[in-house]
Design an enzyme around this catalytic site. Sequence first.
Site, mmCIF file in Angstrom:
data_model
loop_
_atom_site.group_PDB
_atom_site.id
_atom_site.type_symbol
_atom_site.label_atom_id
_atom_site.label_comp_id
_atom_site.label_asym_id
_atom_site.label_seq_id
_atom_site.Cartn_x
_atom_site.Cartn_y
_atom_site.Cartn_z
ATOM 1 N N ASP A 176 -9.669 0.982 -6.001
ATOM 2 C CA ASP A 176 -10.377 2.196 -6.414
ATOM 3 C C ASP A 176 -10.906 1.979 -7.829
ATOM 4 O O ASP A 176 -10.136 1.693 -8.743
ATOM 5 C CB ASP A 176 -9.408 3.380 -6.384
ATOM 6 N N ASP B 81 0.856 -1.182 0.000
ATOM 7 C CA ASP B 81 0.000 0.000 0.000
ATOM 8 C C ASP B 81 0.892 1.232 0.000
ATOM 9 O O ASP B 81 1.944 1.247 0.650
ATOM 10 C CB ASP B 81 -0.933 0.021 1.211
ATOM 11 N N LYS C 128 -14.606 7.468 -13.704
ATOM 12 C CA LYS C 128 -14.615 8.391 -14.843
ATOM 13 C C LYS C 128 -13.719 7.869 -15.967
ATOM 14 O O LYS C 128 -12.621 7.376 -15.723
ATOM 15 C CB LYS C 128 -14.159 9.778 -14.394
ATOM 16 N N THR D 207 -11.972 -8.415 3.764
ATOM 17 C CA THR D 207 -11.267 -7.166 4.001
ATOM 18 C C THR D 207 -12.156 -6.273 4.862
ATOM 19 O O THR D 207 -13.326 -6.581 5.111
ATOM 20 C CB THR D 207 -10.964 -6.434 2.681
ATOM 21 N N GLU D 208 -11.609 -5.142 5.288
ATOM 22 C CA GLU D 208 -12.404 -4.187 6.059
ATOM 23 C C GLU D 208 -13.595 -3.695 5.242
ATOM 24 O O GLU D 208 -14.727 -3.620 5.739
ATOM 25 C CB GLU D 208 -11.532 -2.997 6.485
ATOM 26 N N TYR D 209 -13.341 -3.340 3.986
ATOM 27 C CA TYR D 209 -14.409 -2.872 3.106
ATOM 28 C C TYR D 209 -15.461 -3.953 2.896
ATOM 29 O O TYR D 209 -16.662 -3.691 2.907
ATOM 30 C CB TYR D 209 -13.833 -2.458 1.747
ATOM 31 N N GLU D 210 -15.002 -5.165 2.672
ATOM 32 C CA GLU D 210 -15.915 -6.272 2.403
ATOM 33 C C GLU D 210 -16.879 -6.490 3.560
ATOM 34 O O GLU D 210 -18.082 -6.698 3.354
ATOM 35 C CB GLU D 210 -15.110 -7.533 2.135
#
Length: 213
Positions: free
Chosen positions: A118, A69, A122, A191-194
């Site tokens: 991410d 990261d 766009k 993951t944290e997001y998951e």
Amino acid sequence: MRVRKRKGAEEHLANHPQYVILEPEAAKGKWHQIFGNDNPIHIEVGSGKGAFITGMAQQNPDINYIGIDIQLSVLSYALDKVLASGVENVKLLRVDGSALTNYFEDGEVDMMYLNFSDPWPKSRHEKRRLTYKTFLDTYKQILPKNGEIHLKTDNRGFFEYSLTSFSQYGMILNKVWLDLHASDYEGNVMTEYERKFSEKGQAIYRVEAQFKD
């Protein structure tokens, strides 16, 4: 994953060289030596706060994991998880995912993971997406022949884009999940997001894509 700047993050990382690779260019071609074994090497690009990489390391002690990261504070939180877990088969690397050939020799990585990258929705930002063709060029170089990328995301648009990008690159889509948590897939490490998205009932998409010779 964007987080507030963490006071003392840089010092925290510097104080744990057994886990944090402070001179990443010098590690190129020496990863097995750094880990002290010849076990397979799996990397996660965009490792966030480290829930996935730490969980995988706990499940698979005979695999070496590298969490990558670019964000200093995020990586310092990942280090907290590694330290708390007591795993010894994890290293952390603060580098940009677009320059992986600076830190890994050809074929030095056995498997890679892209989790909740991410989506850069766009069109003008397409080249920033981690499944854009120039990134795939890099991944193919550091992976072995027939190397695999395992991807998870909550973003349907990014998932469909990635499937198309993989296919156009000539990769094989071995397995595809349109709702991972409703499937019979075993061994998933969130993951944290998951965890956050799944608690809201949001579908999680997953694919295992493989390069051809």
